[in-house]
Design a protein around this motif. Structure first.
Motif, PDB file in Angstrom:
ATOM      1  N   SER A 162       0.835  -1.199   0.000  1.00  0.00           N
ATOM      2  CA  SER A 162       0.000   0.000   0.000  1.00  0.00           C
ATOM      3  C   SER A 162       0.877   1.259   0.000  1.00  0.00           C
TER       4      SER A 162
ATOM      5  N   ARG B 255      -9.471   2.602  -2.011  1.00  0.00           N
ATOM      6  CA  ARG B 255      -9.347   2.286  -0.592  1.00  0.00           C
ATOM      7  C   ARG B 255     -10.456   3.024   0.139  1.00  0.00           C
ATOM      8  N   SER B 256     -10.930   2.442   1.219  1.00  0.00           N
ATOM      9  CA  SER B 256     -12.023   3.031   1.981  1.00  0.00           C
ATOM     10  C   SER B 256     -11.561   3.411   3.376  1.00  0.00           C
TER      11      SER B 256
ATOM     12  N   GLN C 200      -5.232   5.939  -4.771  1.00  0.00           N
ATOM     13  CA  GLN C 200      -5.374   4.921  -3.732  1.00  0.00           C
ATOM     14  C   GLN C 200      -4.969   3.530  -4.222  1.00  0.00           C
TER      15      GLN C 200
ATOM     16  N   HIS D 115      -3.243   0.057  -4.828  1.00  0.00           N
ATOM     17  CA  HIS D 115      -2.474  -0.846  -3.975  1.00  0.00           C
ATOM     18  C   HIS D 115      -2.532  -2.249  -4.566  1.00  0.00           C
TER      19      HIS D 115
END
Length: 339
Positions: free
Chosen positions: A77, A129-130, A200, A202
């Protein structure tokens, strides 16, 4: 760079299949055309179908016990700063993943050399991503979330006739709380599960516990050079050097893409934070002016306040030190800063 390695989570039924995890990783492909979907890749191939991933991981489990993890998962990440440096390029992330897996293989302590050719793995790029409950924005909004939930419960009670109340007034209070929450994104209160803005991307990696020959066990969970095991009357070395792996992973990104890593982004800094936070703080405040300013900016973006204490004149305040360590620890867990 935030990298996490976790073992397969086995429930009460000790189900060994990787299928549930693979299906979970398909969430971003839902509703997309074939051209828009992301497929798995490994060291030498792209566009690998999920059926092959499940079949190869599930059948590569020779001599593993019912309660033994059959695979490990790794998440790579990168921070937004790192993603910006590479232009959020999917191809560069895949290139980096393949370099990282060479470092992963080299980190095993065995009687024979382990190379990436020995590792059975499949990787997949995700672009979203959250926010989670550990993110500082969610934690900062929690008092507002609790009040909003209480007001909603009151509205439901009024609607069911269980209590008296003015629904319009209650809804206005909710609106005021929604707008007053300190952490907003696109005009909305940040809550768990909300997609994060910005880059975001990853990588998720599924790694078989057994090598490609289905003969040797390669567990990254074993302690480095902790012991020798006896197998068929013969002593064999075992272990995985996580420190070496994380340092090599960091070097691979920096050298491959010419990235200039700030002190607070380094694995060395993370180690100091865990083992000697006072030393971490001292080095942080002793950086050259331009590097210290960059470090403060990175920490500030992650929601961490760095006290300006002249370490050459007074001792670091214990309370301030603990608060700094706690704040940076939370930021690392949520991926807000890249260490």
């Amino acid at each position: 760079m935030y990298i996490a390695i976790t073992r397969q989570q086995l429930g009460d039924n000790f189900r060994g299949s990787v299928s549930d995890f693979v299906n979970y990783l398909e969430k971003e492909n839902e509703g997309k055309s074939i051209e828009e979907q992301e497929f798995y890749f490994n060291q030498g191939e792209n566009n690998i179908e999920t059926e092959r991933v499940i079949a190869e991981i599930d059948t590569n489990t020779s001599k593993l016990g019912k309660r033994d993890p059959k695979f490990y998962s790794m998440v790579i990440s990168p921070s937004q700063r790192e993603l910006k440096h590479i232009g959020n390029s999917p191809e560069k992330l895949k290139q980096y993943t393949r370099e990282l897996m060479k470092a992963y293989a080299a980190s095993f302590y065995r009687d024979r050399e382990v190379t990436v050719k020995d590792i059975l793995y499949f990787a997949k790029l995700e672009r979203e991503r959250s926010f989670s409950e550990s993110d500082r924005e969610v934690r900062g909004n929690q008092p507002y979330a609790s009040q909003i939930l209480e007001l909603k419960h009151r509205i439901w009670s009024v609607e069911r006739g269980e209590r008296q109340g003015n629904i319009k007034e209650l809804e206005e209070k909710i609106w005021t709380l929604e707008r007053g929450a300190p952490h907003q994104q696109n005009g909305k209160r940040i809550v768990p599960g909300m997609a994060k803005d910005g880059h975001q991307s990853h990588i998720h990696i599924i790694i078989s516990r057994k090598d490609v020959t289905n003969t040797h066990s390669l567990s990254p969970g074993s302690k480095f050079r902790s012991s020798e095991t006896t197998l068929n009357g013969k002593k064999e070395k075992q272990g995985f050097d996580r420190d070496s792996f994380y340092r090599a992973a960091e070097r691979a990104f920096d050298s491959k893409f010419g990235y200039r890593r700030n002190f607070v982004e380094t694995y060395h800094a993370r180690n100091l934070l865990d083992k000697d936070p006072k030393r971490f703080f001292t080095l942080l405040l002793g950086l050259p002016t331009h590097e210290k300013q960059a470090a403060r900016q990175l920490l500030f973006k992650a929601g961490i306040k760095v006290p300006t204490i002249p370490v050459n004149k007074v001792q670091l305040a214990y309370k301030a030190l603990i608060q700094l360590r706690k704040g940076i620890g939370k930021a690392m867990e949520s991926g807000s800063i890249g260490i």
